[in-house]
Write an enzyme that holds these catalytic residues in place. Structure first.
Site, PDB file in Angstrom:
ATOM      1  N   HIS A 107       0.815  -1.209   0.000  1.00 35.85           N
ATOM      2  CA  HIS A 107       0.000   0.000   0.000  1.00 35.85           C
ATOM      3  C   HIS A 107       0.849   1.259   0.000  1.00 35.85           C
ATOM      4  CE1 HIS A 107      -4.199  -1.387   1.415  1.00 35.85           C
ATOM      5  NE2 HIS A 107      -4.052  -1.397   0.110  1.00 35.85           N
ATOM      6  N   CYS A 166      -0.306  -4.775 -20.976  1.00 33.64           N
ATOM      7  CA  CYS A 166      -0.951  -3.940 -19.957  1.00 33.64           C
ATOM      8  C   CYS A 166      -0.349  -4.150 -18.571  1.00 33.64           C
ATOM      9  CB  CYS A 166      -2.457  -4.192 -19.935  1.00 33.64           C
ATOM     10  SG  CYS A 166      -2.873  -5.898 -19.544  1.00 33.64           S
ATOM     11  N   ASP A 203       1.889 -10.873 -13.890  1.00 37.68           N
ATOM     12  CA  ASP A 203       1.749 -12.297 -13.614  1.00 37.68           C
ATOM     13  C   ASP A 203       2.697 -13.126 -14.464  1.00 37.68           C
ATOM     14  OD1 ASP A 203      -0.116 -12.609 -11.516  1.00 37.68           O
ATOM     15  OD2 ASP A 203      -1.684 -11.891 -12.849  1.00 37.68           O
ATOM     16  N   GLU A 228      -0.701 -14.152 -19.635  1.00 39.20           N
ATOM     17  CA  GLU A 228       0.010 -13.911 -18.383  1.00 39.20           C
ATOM     18  C   GLU A 228       0.447 -15.207 -17.700  1.00 39.20           C
ATOM     19  OE1 GLU A 228      -2.512 -11.558 -15.818  1.00 39.20           O
ATOM     20  OE2 GLU A 228      -4.306 -12.636 -16.392  1.00 39.20           O
TER      21      GLU A 228
HETATM   22  C1  PEP Z   1      -0.750  -8.439 -15.120  1.00 38.14           C
HETATM   23  O1  PEP Z   1      -0.732  -9.544 -14.567  1.00 38.14           O
HETATM   24  O2  PEP Z   1       0.234  -7.949 -15.718  1.00 38.14           O
HETATM   25  C2  PEP Z   1      -1.964  -7.605 -15.085  1.00 38.14           C
HETATM   26  C3  PEP Z   1      -2.065  -6.477 -15.764  1.00 38.14           C
HETATM   27  O3  PEP Z   1      -2.986  -8.035 -14.295  1.00 38.14           O
HETATM   28  P1  PEP Z   1      -3.052  -7.821 -12.719  1.00 38.14           P
HETATM   29  O4  PEP Z   1      -1.899  -6.946 -12.316  1.00 38.14           O
HETATM   30  O5  PEP Z   1      -4.380  -7.218 -12.462  1.00 38.14           O
HETATM   31  O6  PEP Z   1      -2.918  -9.228 -12.220  1.00 38.14           O
HETATM   32 MG    MG Z   2      -2.596 -10.439 -13.962  1.00 35.56          MG
END
Ligand code: PEP
Ligand code: MG
Length: 582
Positions: A195, A510, A463, A439
């Site tokens: 956090h 992303c 991930d 991922e």
């Molecule tokens: C990721 O795993 O890169 C992703 C964008 O999803 P999250 O961070 O929500 O797991």
């Molecule tokens: Mg993810």
């Protein structure tokens, strides 16, 4: 003598200031048995402490300025909600009565019980919940012990220009200190997903976390220089060092001011290639932030927040309102709505009540696995997303696919929902693109198979890196292994991009790697044409893209891919970035 301490970068930026050491959060909690006649009085003392804690937090909440990011208030709201939860209100009172123990001890016993449950979980969201329990418990205990230093921070101005070093900081402390003009945060514990780290980034405060044994080397009022990007603390810097970093600070500020002029500019490389630069959105106010920086739409809308802090999942109607509202705000820009990414251990929050706690939740029933197991959870969301597609340019994105069977099941459900909506006469876009996040390493290796059935792919590096290198993304003990430049990670990214090219579908990224401007040129060289990043980092990435020549990047990429030593890869990244990334 100057020396340096290495931690984990949590929020970039340079800061120069004097250390303010916050004493360790662990409180000495006494334990004693009470005569029976004092038990009710003790329960009352506990109730007063709860009330005091609520008042302190509400006061902090009321003082958050309007320009501070929405997640700051959300953190404090979470703590306020926890102060109403029976786990922290009723359970300690029962313990006082049952054991005839003092209130501080009852709170500690209950805290230990709660934390042991969280300790058995791996999921990032739930780990931060464990920190939340500790923060809230500490606040109650301080109220009981009347040792309220954290809730009555030093007088106004005390933190101005100071670099605060603490074992950890609560969101409330963080906001208070930010108001008082803190220069930077350093914490002993926590990884870049804690956090404190999230807040520091959101508030644009340089921060380094995971500085494990640093306390023994730091003194109050000692001057330090923080390089947030590198995760480095220079203690006792000499004049030359200070001058060097002051100049870097000025340069960074100058570049930031210049970047804000790029908001309206098209995202095109210097050799004329158009790149899509979209925003990651989680909470509704992020949408405004995305618009402010001129994002080409939303490349990742995380829907989990709609399901949190509630007993029952949101209905199809409620979800439709939320998605449609977002889509309309974005006017004609595309919005990529990701279906639920809850894990097996997040069911308490409007997901799947009573689900068993698994040993490795990150490898368990999360995301699409959970959705396929629980059609009652998944179908209303699929229908709501499809219905929102009638109001703008919606794309649906499936997280965590690991085999094509799952994909075929999802496609089957989508087809069924289409038929239902048609029968019910509810409008939707029949051509709504459906894509998947890549991922899981298995999905990256088989991206060609997935690509045959999908309209787009989006690489989730958070991930993908975790699963490829087998490191928990929130565990600071193994954080040193978290390496976006690991050849295995780069090869999987390359495989995915190539699979998309061959299938003629777009491939985006992303994960956080896409928003780290140090990697922008490398990713461009790997052939990435779509980035989705946090609105805070969007303009920085945009600037790098606009100052990059794709043709020249390819040869560097081959060298980075071939480099064996992490230090050689890092050196090549510095070379590739010259002179853009500040
Ligand atoms: C990721 O795993 O890169 C992703 C964008 O999803 P999250 O961070 O929500 O797991
Ligand atoms: Mg993810």
């Amino acid at each position: 003598m100057t020396f340096s301490l290495q931690g984990i970068s949590a929020s970039k930026g340079i800061a120069i200031g004097k250390i303010y050491l916050v004493e360790r959060g662990q409180l000495e909690v006494p334990e004693y048995v009470l005569p029976k006649r004092y038990v009710e009085e003790e329960v009352e003392r506990f109730t007063h402490a709860l009330e005091a804690a609520r008042k302190q937090l509400s006061a902090v909440r009321a003082h958050i300025p309007r320009d501070v990011a929405s997640d700051v208030a959300a953190f404090i709201d979470t703590h306020l909600l926890m102060l109403e939860d029976s786990a922290l209100t009723k359970a300690p009172a029962e313990l006082i009565r049952e054991r005839q123990c003092n209130a501080e001890w009852a709170v500690k016993v209950q805290r230990d019980a709660l934390v042991s449950v969280f300790d058995a979980m791996d999921d990032p969201y739930l780990r931060t919940r464990k920190d939340d329990v500790d923060h809230v418990v500490r606040r109650i205990q301080r109220a009981l012990l009347q040792e309220d230093k954290s809730s009555h921070p030093p007088a106004e101005g005390h933190f101005a220009g100071r670099v605060v070093f603490a074992d950890d900081l609560t969101p409330a402390d963080t906001v208070l200190m930010q108001h008082q003009g803190i220069a930077a945060f350093l914490t002993e514990f926590g990884g870049p997903n804690s956090h404190t780290a999230i807040l520091a980034r959101s508030l644009r405060i340089p921060a380094v976390v995971g500085l494990h044994s640093a306390r023994q080397y730091l003194r109050d009022d000692e001057t330090v220089v923080i390089d947030g990007r590198q995760g480095v603390v220079l203690v006792n810097p000499d004049r030359a060092i200070i001058q060097h970093f002051r100049k870097r600070e000025r340069d960074i500020e100058r570049h930031r001011a210049a970047r804000s002029k790029l908001r309206r500019a098209p995202v095109v490389t210097s050799d004329g290639v158009r790149i899509q630069l979209q925003a990651n959105v989680e909470l509704p106010p992020d949408i405004e932030a995305a618009r402010q920086v001129g994002a080409d739409g939303v490349g990742l809308y995380r829907t989990e927040f709609l399901f949190m802090n509630r007993e029952q999942p949101p209905s199809e109607e409620e979800q439709y309102e939320a998605y449609s509202g977002l889509v309309k705000k974005l006017e004609r820009a595309p919005v990529t709505i990701r279906t639920l990414d809850l894990g097996a251990d997040k069911q308490v929050d409007g997901g799947r009540p009573g689900a068993p706690i698994t040993t490795n939740p990150a490898l368990g029933l999360r995301a699409v696995r959970l959705c396929l197991r629980e059609p009652g959870l998944f179908r209303p969301q699929v229908r709501a997303i499809m219905r929102a597609s009638a109001d703008g340019r919606v794309r649906m994105m499936i997280p965590m696919l690991s085999n094509s069977q799952e994909l075929l099941q999802v496609i089957h459900i989508i087809k069924e929902c289409r038929r239902e909506l048609k029968r019910e006469g509810k409008p939707f876009d029949e051509e709504m693109p459906v894509g998947a996040m890549i991922e899981v390493p298995a999905a990256a290796v088989c991206a060609d198979i997935f690509a045959r059935h999908l309209d787009f792919l989006s690489i989730g590096t958070n991930d993908l890196i975790q699963y490829t290198i087998a490191i928990d993304r929130v565990d600071d003990e193994v954080n040193y292994l978290y390496d976006p430049l690991h050849p295995a990670v780069l090869r999987l990214i390359q495989l995915t991009i190539r699979a998309g090219e061959r299938a003629g579908i777009p491939v985006a990224m992303c994960g956080e790697m896409a928003g780290d401007a140090r990697y922008t040129r490398l990713l461009l060289g790997l052939g990435l044409k779509e980035f989705s990043v946090h609105p805070n980092t969007l303009l920085e990435v945009k600037q790098v893209i606009m100052e990059s020549e794709l043709g020249a990047l390819r040869k560097y990429v081959q060298r980075v891919m071939r480099a064996v030593k992490p230090s050689s890869r890092a050196a090549l990244i510095d070379e590739i970035n010259k002179p853009v990334v500040h």
